[in-house]
Design an enzyme around this catalytic site. Structure first.
Site, PDB file in Angstrom:
ATOM      1  N   PHE A 201      29.214  75.650  22.397  1.00  0.00           N
ATOM      2  CA  PHE A 201      28.375  74.975  21.402  1.00  0.00           C
ATOM      3  C   PHE A 201      28.421  75.610  20.011  1.00  0.00           C
ATOM      4  O   PHE A 201      27.440  75.563  19.266  1.00  0.00           O
ATOM      5  CB  PHE A 201      26.920  74.892  21.879  1.00  0.00           C
ATOM      6  CG  PHE A 201      26.791  74.571  23.342  1.00  0.00           C
ATOM      7  CD1 PHE A 201      27.334  73.402  23.849  1.00  0.00           C
ATOM      8  CD2 PHE A 201      26.181  75.448  24.216  1.00  0.00           C
ATOM      9  CE1 PHE A 201      27.251  73.105  25.198  1.00  0.00           C
ATOM     10  CE2 PHE A 201      26.091  75.163  25.565  1.00  0.00           C
ATOM     11  CZ  PHE A 201      26.626  73.995  26.065  1.00  0.00           C
ATOM     12  N   CYS A 202      29.557  76.190  19.627  1.00  0.00           N
ATOM     13  CA  CYS A 202      29.677  76.862  18.329  1.00  0.00           C
ATOM     14  C   CYS A 202      28.566  77.894  18.140  1.00  0.00           C
ATOM     15  O   CYS A 202      28.027  78.063  17.044  1.00  0.00           O
ATOM     16  CB  CYS A 202      29.668  75.851  17.184  1.00  0.00           C
ATOM     17  SG  CYS A 202      31.101  74.758  17.179  1.00  0.00           S
ATOM     18  N   ALA A 203      28.218  78.564  19.229  1.00  0.00           N
ATOM     19  CA  ALA A 203      27.199  79.618  19.195  1.00  0.00           C
ATOM     20  C   ALA A 203      27.635  80.733  20.137  1.00  0.00           C
ATOM     21  O   ALA A 203      26.876  81.190  20.991  1.00  0.00           O
ATOM     22  CB  ALA A 203      25.838  79.065  19.591  1.00  0.00           C
TER      23      ALA A 203
END
Length: 439
Positions: free
Chosen positions: A355-357
């Protein structure tokens, strides 16, 4: 029942068994479909489209007025103060990168942030410090306070709501804390503004960044709204026509904001679409949004939690009122395989990966990723129940397809589903990506 009409809400997708079903879009946290009101507004303004700010023709004057009125509407949606400025950007990432070129000092962030609110700050000459979140929200705020007391920071950049779990930070409390130490606050509103009403004036936050494609206006526009002074003197984000006041060979005099950061021909249609979304969503009361989302999120969390082998991810034991994002894992089954199965055999759209995290997922022990379902204004009880039933069927072994890992993405070994999308497409896309893939 949908709170507002959406484009594509009745789209039929093929399943592995040869039948079709209405698509259940539980991936609106990534990109939301267009509001029907937004699509209608775009159709209305397109015949009037022309160059902006530099044309004497009638359509140019109309388009310029449309663009500037859209700017005012967008600023109004987030409670812009009289002396705030609204810069039209492409998306949240674009907006944060723009501000990174204007910050006159060190930046402080939490490690829970989306990459869009982590990576741009490395551009800041004074540097960036990341504080690791704690097991509780109270402990995380204390850690932030401790770092503010130790260091000299110009800006604290925080998410309004986690794109991984939906849990929200107390923006007003963080603003009070930061201002007491002489720092300003940027709120990454990408995951917040589609779910909650937000006001710069009411919270005291200095800046907010957000994307149209998460706000039911997927036409390529976003915004950065906030204090004018840094933006008036900061390095122009995109050198080019429209951003300048005067140009000599080797010497340029730049416009103040917002023109200073809007070089090139602006996205008039995108701005009009985003303004239409702001107007439409602004017409839904905060109480109605909360009721719709809280009931569906609670139903989903309860349904998933009742399944043996399913774990719902949380950041903090003491957080309250999360937005409609629910992330979970299924014991023994890779997230990408879960998502591929739910799509092919149940017509469900969810997100898998990190999740781009990535820093947050690693700290949570989820370096291999997880599955995320997100609830929006078009989500129904039937959508939620279909997801719970789909996960239950997977756990029970009710699987018809043969799923393989191909080039980093889980997919069917043989996919008999016909391609029924827009004319001109020849194949379905692979789903692996640098943010989402668990590689």
């Amino acid at each position: 029942m949908s709170l507002l009409p959406l484009v594509g809400s009745k789209t039929q997708v093929p399943l592995l068994d040869g039948t079709t079903v209405t698509y259940a879009n539980l991936d609106v946290a990534a990109s939301a479909p267009a509001l029907q009101a937004v699509a209608d507004r775009v159709a209305e303004v397109l015949p009037w489209y022309a160059s902006v700010h530099r044309g004497a023709g009638y359509l140019s004057q109309v388009s310029t007025a449309l663009y500037e009125e859209s700017r005012a509407t967008i600023g109004g949606y987030v409670g812009a103060r009289e002396d705030d400025v609204t810069v039209i950007t492409r998306n949240t990432t674009d907006a944060v990168n723009l501000l990174a070129g204007c910050v006159p000092g060190r930046v402080l962030v939490l490690d829970i942030e989306h990459h869009a609110n982590l990576l741009p700050w490395h551009r800041v000459e004074a540097g960036v410090t990341a504080v690791a979140g704690r097991d509780t929200l109270a402990g995380t705020i204390d850690a932030l306070a401790g770092e503010l007391a130790r260091g000299d920071y110009a800006l604290v950049a925080v998410t309004g709501a986690s794109n991984v779990t939906g849990e929200a930070l107390p923006v007003g409390e963080i603003v009070t804390l930061a201002h007491a130490h002489g720092a300003r606050v940027l709120v990454d509103g990408a995951q917040l503004l589609a779910h909650r009403h937000f006001s710069l004036a009411a919270t005291g936050a200095d800046y907010v960044a957000f994307s149209g494609h998460k706000l039911y206006a997927p036409y390529g526009a976003g915004a950065l709204v906030g204090r004018r002074d840094w933006l008036d003197v900061g390095t122009p984000y995109l050198a080019g026509g429209g951003a300048v006041d005067d140009v000599e060979v080797g010497e340029t005099t730049w416009q103040p904001a917002p023109a200073r950061h809007e070089g090139g021909s602006p996205n008039v249609v995108g701005a009009a679409a985003l303004a239409a979304a702001c107007t439409t969503l602004g017409g839904v009361s905060a109480a109605e949004l909360d009721r719709h989302e809280a009931s569906l999120r609670g139903r989903l969390v309860a349904g998933l939690s009742a399944l043996e082998g399913v774990d719902v991810v949380r950041l903090w034991a003491d957080s309250e009122e999360p937005v409609g994002v629910v992330t979970f894992t299924v014991d023994g089954i890779e997230p990408g395989r879960v998502a591929a199965y739910l799509s092919a055999e149940h017509g469900l759209g969810v997100r898998d990966g990190r999740f781009c995290a990535q820093p947050l997922l690693k700290r949570l022990g989820l370096a291999g990723g997880a599955v995320r379902a997100s609830i929006g204004i078009g989500t129904s009880v039937a959508d939620v129940d279909r997801l719970v039933a789909g996960v239950r069927a997977l756990l029970d072994g009710d699987v018809r397809g043969d799923y393989i890992l191909l080039d980093g993405a889980w997919t069917l070994a043989e996919d008999p589903r016909p391609l029924v999308g827009p004319v001109g497409l020849t194949r379905l896309a692979d789903t692996a990506g640098s943010c989402g893939a668990a590689v």
